[in-house]
Design an enzyme around this catalytic site. Structure first.
Site: not given
Ligand code: FAD
Length: 479
Positions: A277, A280, A308, A343, A361, A384
């Site tokens: 992740e 990602w 839209w 997420n 979006w 998004w």
């Molecule tokens: P964990 O699951 O513990 O993951 C560890 C780290 O990996 C996160 O802190 C984050 O930095 C990164 N990560 C995890 N999932 C993703 C992902 N899908 N894409 C990119 N990085 C990821 N994340 C943000 O940090 N900022 C945002 O503004 C943001 N907006 C989002 C908008 C949408 C519509 C979606 C679908 C996802 C978005 N995310 C965003 C990605 C993700 O949802 C969050 O990073 C995650 O939920 C953060 O929780 P965590 O730190 O417990 O994640």
């Protein structure tokens, strides 16, 4: 003669450990002046051509993060100087006041920072940029054809073949101070925290900004939750993810620190899934490097023609968590109260907005930008665009999430909905994600009056799905 100090310009790297720009400043043997510039607009985005104001939740976080950093610097014999932008003028003024001739900072993806470096050069400062936001710089990661990756899985596989990123650098014990300190704004005068009204109570309850809290969170996650991460990360009510996102967003912890903390442990599936992740995050940042206008323009050009709908009422109901779809409303209320959303819920609410309501979006991206503590210039638009089906490596637009089935699958015991939509708490599990199908006696027994205590569904999902697919066919030229 006085030794010219070095300006350490801090932006989205609000930490002292694993900070190559800080290390370089210290290695110069000169006094170091740490400075943060509030640029009126998004301070972290000072170099972007179209600058973006920080959202409300992120401003709240920024206050806490700057306060924590200032305290950590004070403990090391230093200070954090706060100045208002524009950046070039603020740094040039500071240089003139202190005799500094060099400014160092951490590079960010998304903006070509050369014009900024040139402008600082014209102001008489030597500008030096360092890595520190990412595991690998975007220019270092290329396909065999020499192109940037557009698909995540090969990108992530490729990263594993590269030399691992360097081990994190330690935080310095002391920072050499200048003979006299320049003036600084007072953090409170920046009014980054809301007062009238003070809506940040829910944020204060959940979060502690700052580097020390970031490291504590990482340790707790690795000790307690990492093993269950691979299986638990999609469960909405389980606190199975790291919640490191706002700490990473503000650079209070580096991705290299995460990488090595995970790799130093005996292999476990959960920690490996967690690192993927973080991959990602890396991917989204590399995308922003290719497309700095990613928050405004779909990466797939055909989507510029997407029909839209303008639906202010639908958008308002979505924002307020009153769509009549319990799992969507739970996610939106979690966001409003805590500044963070799971997420899986981000994907569900996003799909509902762009597919069930057919709202652009970008309206969702803007709302998240304002309400998320982790609102990130890369991850948010990339997330998004993924949801909207218009991004690189996005979920195909025709794959429409069913909010009822998503709720039943990822919140089977209903804990998430009950926590955030308490007016439905007494509904039996069977009806919790589809209250409109419950018999009136069941609703009555649970104290639910649809249309009064909880809304009717805003749209019929099946009809909305058909409408979305027809809209997609239009841009594909198949209708
Ligand atoms: P964990 O699951 O513990 O993951 C560890 C780290 O990996 C996160 O802190 C984050 O930095 C990164 N990560 C995890 N999932 C993703 C992902 N899908 N894409 C990119 N990085 C990821 N994340 C943000 O940090 N900022 C945002 O503004 C943001 N907006 C989002 C908008 C949408 C519509 C979606 C679908 C996802 C978005 N995310 C965003 C990605 C993700 O949802 C969050 O990073 C995650 O939920 C953060 O929780 P965590 O730190 O417990 O994640």
């Amino acid at each position: 003669m006085m030794t010219a100090p070095v300006l350490l310009w801090l932006r989205r790297d609000l930490r002292l450990s694993d900070h190559p720009a800080l290390t370089a400043a210290l290695e110069s043997g000169r006094p170091v002046i740490p400075v943060y510039v509030l640029d009126g607009e998004d301070p972290g985005e000072a170099a972007r051509p179209t600058m973006r104001s920080l959202g409300g939740a992120a401003r709240w976080w920024l206050h806490g993060s700057l306060a924590a950093l200032a305290a950590a610097l004070a403990a090391r014999g230093s200070r954090l100087i706060l100045r208002r932008g524009p950046v070039v003028r603020a740094l040039a003024d500071l240089a003139a006041e202190t005799g500094a001739d060099t400014v160092v900072w951490t590079r960010h993806a998304g903006a070509d920072e050369s014009p900024l470096a040139e402008a600082l050069g014209r102001a008489g400062l030597t500008a030096r940029r360092f890595r520190g936001t990412l595991l690998f710089e975007p220019e270092e990661v290329r396909t065999k054809q020499g192109q940037p990756f557009r698909v995540f899985t090969p990108f992530w596989k490729h990263l594993q073949t590269l030399d691992p990123p360097p081990r994190p650098l330690p935080a310095p014990e002391r920072l050499p101070a200048p003979e006299t300190w320049p003036a600084s704004d007072a953090l409170d005068d920046w009014s980054l925290r809301p007062t009238r009204p003070d809506w940040a109570g829910g944020l204060r309850e959940v979060w502690t900004p700052g580097e020390a809290a970031a490291h504590a969170r990482l340790s707790a996650f690795l000790e307690e939750d990492a093993a269950g991460y691979a299986d638990g990360r999609d469960r909405l009510a389980a606190e199975a993810t790291s919640r490191l996102s706002p700490h990473l967003r503000f650079g209070e912890i580096s991705p290299r620190a995460l990488w090595h903390a995970v790799r130093d442990r005996p292999h476990d599936r959960g920690a490996a899934a967690f690192l993927r992740e973080v991959g990602w995050r890396e991917f989204c940042h590399h995308l922003l490097h290719q497309a700095p206008d990613m928050a405004d323009r779909p990466l797939q050009a055909a989507f510029a023609r997407f029909p839209w709908r303008d639906d202010p009422e639908g958008l308002a109901a979505w924002r307020a968590g009153r769509t009549g779809y319990p799992v969507v409303d739970a996610g939106m209320r979690q966001l409003w109260t805590t500044g963070w959303m799971h997420n899986r819920a981000r994907m569900i609410v996003g799909s509902f907005l762009v597919k069930d309501l057919l709202v652009d979006w970008r309206a969702g991206e803007r709302w998240f930008w304002d309400t998320l503590v982790d609102a990130c210039p890369s991850n948010n638009p990339a997330g998004w665009q993924w949801v909207g089906g218009c991004g690189a490596d996005a979920a195909p637009y025709f794959r429409v999430f069913n909010p009822v089935l998503q709720g039943e699958r990822f919140d089977p015991a209903g804990d998430y909905v009950r926590a955030w939509v308490p007016e439905l708490a007494r509904l039996p599990d069977r009806w919790l994600h589809r209250p409109w199908e419950a018999e009136s006696a069941v609703l009555r027994a649970a104290g639910v009056r649809l249309g009064e205590t909880y809304p009717h569904p805003l749209v019929d999902h099946k009809a909305a799905r058909d409408r979305a697919l027809a809209a997609l066919a239009e841009i594909k030229g198949a209708a």
